[in-house]
Design a protein around this motif. Structure first.
Motif, short mmCIF file in Angstrom:
data_model
loop_
_atom_site.label_atom_id
_atom_site.label_comp_id
_atom_site.label_asym_id
_atom_site.label_seq_id
_atom_site.Cartn_x
_atom_site.Cartn_y
_atom_site.Cartn_z
N ALA A 130 -8.49 2.92 -11.65
CA ALA A 130 -7.79 3.72 -10.64
C ALA A 130 -8.00 3.12 -9.25
O ALA A 130 -7.05 3.04 -8.46
CB ALA A 130 -8.27 5.16 -10.68
N TYR A 131 -9.22 2.70 -8.96
CA TYR A 131 -9.48 2.10 -7.66
C TYR A 131 -8.70 0.80 -7.50
O TYR A 131 -8.04 0.58 -6.49
CB TYR A 131 -10.98 1.82 -7.45
N TRP A 132 -8.81 -0.11 -8.48
CA TRP A 132 -8.20 -1.43 -8.34
C TRP A 132 -6.68 -1.36 -8.26
O TRP A 132 -6.06 -2.00 -7.41
CB TRP A 132 -8.63 -2.36 -9.47
N VAL A 133 -6.07 -0.56 -9.11
CA VAL A 133 -4.60 -0.46 -9.10
C VAL A 133 -4.13 0.33 -7.88
O VAL A 133 -3.25 -0.11 -7.14
CB VAL A 133 -4.08 0.18 -10.41
N GLY A 134 -4.72 1.49 -7.67
CA GLY A 134 -4.32 2.31 -6.53
C GLY A 134 -4.59 1.62 -5.20
O GLY A 134 -3.75 1.63 -4.29
N GLY A 135 -5.74 1.00 -5.11
CA GLY A 135 -6.09 0.29 -3.88
C GLY A 135 -5.16 -0.88 -3.60
O GLY A 135 -4.78 -1.14 -2.46
N LEU A 136 -4.76 -1.58 -4.66
CA LEU A 136 -3.83 -2.70 -4.50
C LEU A 136 -2.49 -2.21 -3.97
O LEU A 136 -1.90 -2.82 -3.06
CB LEU A 136 -3.65 -3.44 -5.82
N PHE A 137 -2.00 -1.09 -4.52
CA PHE A 137 -0.73 -0.54 -4.03
C PHE A 137 -0.84 -0.11 -2.57
O PHE A 137 0.05 -0.38 -1.76
CB PHE A 137 -0.27 0.65 -4.88
N VAL A 138 -1.93 0.53 -2.21
CA VAL A 138 -2.13 0.95 -0.82
C VAL A 138 -2.22 -0.27 0.10
O VAL A 138 -1.60 -0.31 1.17
CB VAL A 138 -3.39 1.84 -0.69
#
Length: 168
Positions: A130-138
């Motif tokens: 969740a961090y890696w995917v969500g953070g990448l989108f942000v």
């Protein structure tokens, strides 16, 4: 205006007038006028030169008017200086990527430690993707909607939208 080479440069790339207009961010009619030898602003010439990846001076067979020659040389120098300054600003903004990676490593390590504890049911590991995917989108959103437009406004002669469209 002096004799333009824009048509030759465009056709050498296999581009239509529409493609050059899209890549440079100017109207097709403007490209037609430039190829016909009509006058244009230095900013318009800069956009076309950037899309064609040549110095502004190379858009002409020769630059006869001394004032125009000085202006074109000055514009080429400003573009070169702006590219250097923009590269420095982009390097400074890369710090956000390093922060994202460092924080991600910390989150991943914390999740692994939490999952390894005897009282854990293992759900903490879901935080990692969740961090890696969500953070990448942000991060990508902020780069494209905040950082990119700010750099383009600060360095208009090297704005990314024209050169990015030219390569796509």
């Amino acid at each position: 205006m002096n004799e333009p080479r824009i048509r030759d440069l465009r056709t050498a790339r296999g581009w239509s007038q529409e493609r050059l207009a899209e890549a440079s961010g100017v109207a097709v009619r403007t490209i037609q006028r430039l190829e016909a030898g009509n006058d244009a602003s230095l900013e318009t010439l800069s956009l076309v030169a950037t899309a064609l990846e040549v110095p502004v001076r190379d858009l002409f067979v020769s630059v006869d008017d001394d004032r125009l020659g000085i202006a074109v040389d000055g514009l080429d120098a400003r573009i070169a200086d702006e590219r250097i300054a923009r590269a420095g600003a982009e390097r400074a903004h890369r710090g956000w990527r390093y922060l994202y990676v460092a924080l991600g490593l910390a989150v991943t390590a914390a999740a692994i430690i939490a999952v390894g504890s005897p009282s854990s049911s293992g759900e903490a590991i879901l935080v990692v993707p969740a961090y890696w995917v969500g953070g990448l989108f942000v991060l990508r959103f902020l780069e494209r909607s905040v950082l990119g437009p700010r750099l383009d406004a600060r360095f208009p002669l090297t704005a990314r939208d024209a050169s990015t469209r030219a390569r796509s």
